[in-house]
Write a protein that holds these residues in place. Structure first.
Motif, mmCIF file in Angstrom:
data_model
loop_
_atom_site.group_PDB
_atom_site.id
_atom_site.type_symbol
_atom_site.label_atom_id
_atom_site.label_comp_id
_atom_site.label_asym_id
_atom_site.label_seq_id
_atom_site.Cartn_x
_atom_site.Cartn_y
_atom_site.Cartn_z
ATOM 1 N N GLN A 58 0.832 -1.185 0.000
ATOM 2 C CA GLN A 58 0.000 0.000 0.000
ATOM 3 C C GLN A 58 0.877 1.248 0.000
ATOM 4 O OE1 GLN A 58 -2.670 -0.374 3.297
ATOM 5 N NE2 GLN A 58 -3.974 -1.816 2.249
ATOM 6 N N TYR A 60 -0.210 4.207 -1.268
ATOM 7 C CA TYR A 60 -1.152 5.225 -1.678
ATOM 8 C C TYR A 60 -1.895 5.729 -0.445
ATOM 9 C CZ TYR A 60 -4.364 1.304 -1.310
ATOM 10 O OH TYR A 60 -5.068 0.228 -0.855
ATOM 11 N N ASP A 64 -5.487 9.350 -3.115
ATOM 12 C CA ASP A 64 -5.069 8.770 -4.395
ATOM 13 C C ASP A 64 -6.118 7.838 -4.990
ATOM 14 O OD1 ASP A 64 -2.646 10.067 -4.097
ATOM 15 O OD2 ASP A 64 -1.708 8.348 -3.099
ATOM 16 N N LEU A 65 -7.205 7.594 -4.272
ATOM 17 C CA LEU A 65 -8.205 6.639 -4.729
ATOM 18 C C LEU A 65 -9.322 7.318 -5.502
ATOM 19 C CD1 LEU A 65 -8.596 4.355 -1.595
ATOM 20 C CD2 LEU A 65 -7.146 4.009 -3.587
ATOM 21 N N ASN A 102 -6.264 3.030 -7.669
ATOM 22 C CA ASN A 102 -5.124 3.823 -7.213
ATOM 23 C C ASN A 102 -4.640 4.666 -8.388
ATOM 24 O OD1 ASN A 102 -2.769 4.866 -6.180
ATOM 25 N ND2 ASN A 102 -1.736 2.894 -5.939
ATOM 26 N N LYS A 104 -2.104 6.487 -8.537
ATOM 27 C CA LYS A 104 -0.639 6.508 -8.611
ATOM 28 C C LYS A 104 -0.076 5.288 -9.348
ATOM 29 C CE LYS A 104 0.050 10.047 -5.757
ATOM 30 N NZ LYS A 104 1.019 11.009 -5.486
ATOM 31 N N TYR A 108 -3.067 2.922 -14.321
ATOM 32 C CA TYR A 108 -4.382 3.346 -13.810
ATOM 33 C C TYR A 108 -5.339 3.734 -14.929
ATOM 34 C CZ TYR A 108 -7.787 6.841 -12.439
ATOM 35 O OH TYR A 108 -8.931 7.578 -12.337
ATOM 36 N N VAL A 161 -7.463 -1.591 -5.961
ATOM 37 C CA VAL A 161 -6.951 -1.852 -4.614
ATOM 38 C C VAL A 161 -8.029 -2.232 -3.611
ATOM 39 C CG1 VAL A 161 -4.870 -0.475 -4.862
ATOM 40 C CG2 VAL A 161 -6.959 0.627 -4.102
#
Length: 171
Positions: A58, A60, A64-65, A102, A104, A108, A161
């Motif tokens: 993890q 993030y 970031d979600l 995520n 990042k 994505y 995630v």
């Protein structure tokens, strides 16, 4: 004569002590070591399940979600696996799910577009995973973790995630 008998009794007791010590060293101790190793392995497996499997991965924050929500037109009934000796049909009801991406993650944009454009595969993974549990063995935390893992394997990504199930009901 009494001294000789006493000496023989002492010698016999010493000999029995040596024999029992040898039995202890060569038979009981290895069995105790094997049992101890087994207990250590079981304890380590339990510790792995209690800890968060993704804790190291993890990288993030909540900022970031990005969430993608799918809501079914009507509540979906998913048949659960039957247990031995149980003739009752059990099912889970679900009104949708929310995937968290995520931002990042390297892939994505590709993955989020792919899933949002065609979420049939994710929908199938959710239904298949839930249906693989019985009414007494279902644990929503484990189910969600398994769904995320299967989605990550299907799309070969770490961009997905989390998943939240909307209004789950087990009956």
């Amino acid at each position: 004569m009494k001294k000789n008998i006493l000496t023989i009794v002492i010698m016999a007791a010493t000999l029995i002590n040596v024999i029992l010590s040898a039995v202890l060293v060569f038979s009981v101790m290895p069995a105790m070591n094997k049992t101890s190793n087994l207990v250590d392995k079981v304890a380590s497996v339990i510790d792995l399940e209690i800890e968060d499997a993704n804790a190291e991965e993890q990288e993030y924050t909540i900022d970031d979600l990005v969430a993608y929500t799918k809501t079914y037109d009507a509540t979906v009934n998913i048949n659960l696996k039957k247990e031995a000796g149980d003739d009752t049909n059990h099912y889970a009801q679900l009104s949708g799910f929310t995937l968290s991406f995520n931002t990042k993650a390297e892939d994505y944009s590709e993955i989020s577009e792919s899933i949002q454009g065609n979420d049939v595969y994710v929908d199938d993974i959710v239904k298949e995973t839930i249906s693989s549990y019985s009414a007494s063995s279902i644990d929503l935390v484990k189910v969600r973790a398994e769904i995320v893992k299967k989605i990550q394997e299907k799309y070969n990504t770490k961009a997905v995630v989390e998943i939240s199930l909307k209004d789950p009901l087990i009956a």
